[in-house]
Design an enzyme around this catalytic site. Structure first.
Site, mmCIF file in Angstrom:
data_model
loop_
_atom_site.group_PDB
_atom_site.id
_atom_site.type_symbol
_atom_site.label_atom_id
_atom_site.label_comp_id
_atom_site.label_asym_id
_atom_site.label_seq_id
_atom_site.Cartn_x
_atom_site.Cartn_y
_atom_site.Cartn_z
ATOM 1 N N ASP A 67 -0.385 63.567 99.500
ATOM 2 C CA ASP A 67 -0.733 64.770 99.811
ATOM 3 C C ASP A 67 -0.750 65.546 98.379
ATOM 4 O OD1 ASP A 67 1.999 64.506 99.113
ATOM 5 O OD2 ASP A 67 2.414 64.774 101.297
ATOM 6 N N ASN A 136 13.069 67.687 108.534
ATOM 7 C CA ASN A 136 12.657 68.072 109.941
ATOM 8 C C ASN A 136 11.781 67.014 110.362
ATOM 9 O OD1 ASN A 136 10.085 68.268 108.333
ATOM 10 N ND2 ASN A 136 9.827 70.606 108.604
ATOM 11 N N HIS A 138 9.192 65.487 108.902
ATOM 12 C CA HIS A 138 7.727 65.559 108.312
ATOM 13 C C HIS A 138 7.437 64.049 107.644
ATOM 14 C CE1 HIS A 138 8.686 67.754 104.563
ATOM 15 N NE2 HIS A 138 8.303 66.582 104.122
ATOM 16 N N GLU A 143 3.775 68.713 109.313
ATOM 17 C CA GLU A 143 5.154 69.361 109.987
ATOM 18 C C GLU A 143 5.060 69.327 111.453
ATOM 19 O OE1 GLU A 143 7.032 70.303 107.712
ATOM 20 O OE2 GLU A 143 6.316 71.264 105.932
#
Length: 241
Positions: A67, A136, A138, A143
């Site tokens: 990314d 979380n 990801h 996400e």
């Protein structure tokens, strides 16, 4: 899923390095998927040491990063391009023609995402994808709620991710709110996955991953369906398991 339990961050980095050195030396033209962030810094430092000691060469290695932030030029010290160049690429013998990192400053981001997918396909796919896991759940910047069928795309960053990454910026207001990220399907198409996890801040996410329930609300859970995943995780990250 092969779980390798280690003592601490240093041992996690050492074992991850051994894993990648083995793949680099055993594959004719290895294609590596790479991740940024503090979890992988020890790994990259050790890979540089292995190169300096003559144990590996990157001349035949092709890389694809997971990314990049939208809006940051490659020359920006906060960009992942800059991170990878400083932490790894400029210290080894890799050809920059073989280095691929999404261009978050591209004028046409949709075209950039499509070109990135095509480049991965033309390289024959990723042999080993290195991953971290967000608190979380990801993976990449995919996400919670991201479809498992997603390909490389522009994604909105969760508030918790922005807060977690604020430590790398002067203020939380400077943290980009979007990124270009490999999709979950793109990641899952990798032949092999190496997940590195360290620290008590990842304990809840690790516990959830090991529960094995697969849901798009917890993106990393899809890794339970991959045929070849190695998880190198330290004691602190296993505290909730």
């Amino acid at each position: 899923m092969n779980i390798m339990r280690v003592r601490d961050y240093n041992q996690m980095s050492e074992k991850a390095t051994e894993f990648l050195v083995n793949r680099i030396n055993s594959l004719e033209n290895p294609v590596l998927g790479l991740a940024t962030g503090s979890t992988t810094e020890g790994l990259y430092q050790r890979l540089i040491e292995k190169y300096s000691q003559g144990e590996i060469s990157f001349k035949h290695v092709t890389t694809f990063n997971l990314d990049e932030y939208v809006g940051l030029e490659q020359s920006d010290p906060k960009s992942y391009y800059y991170f990878m160049n400083e932490r790894l690429f400029r210290h080894v013998d890799i050809s920059m023609d073989r280095v691929h990192i999404p261009n978050g400053a591209a004028s046409d981001l949709k075209k950039e995402c499509e070109a990135y997918e095509n480049a991965i396909a033309q390289a024959g796919g990723v042999d080993v994808q290195v991953l971290g896991i967000g608190a979380n759940g990801h993976i990449g910047f995919n996400e919670p709620g991201t479809p498992f069928s997603s390909k490389t795309d522009v994604v909105d960053l969760d508030k918790s991710t922005i807060q977690a990454n604020a430590r790398f910026f002067n203020s939380i207001e400077e943290v980009p709110t979007q990124a270009v990220s490999m999709g979950i399907e793109t990641i899952m198409n990798s032949k092999e996955i190496l997940l590195v996890v360290s620290g008590d801040t990842k304990a809840d996410a690790m516990a959830k991953l090991l529960e094995g329930e697969i849901s798009e609300d917890f993106p990393a859970s899809i890794l339970n369906k991959h045929d070849s995943v190695t998880v190198i995780v330290d004691e602190a990250a296993l505290a909730g398991s």
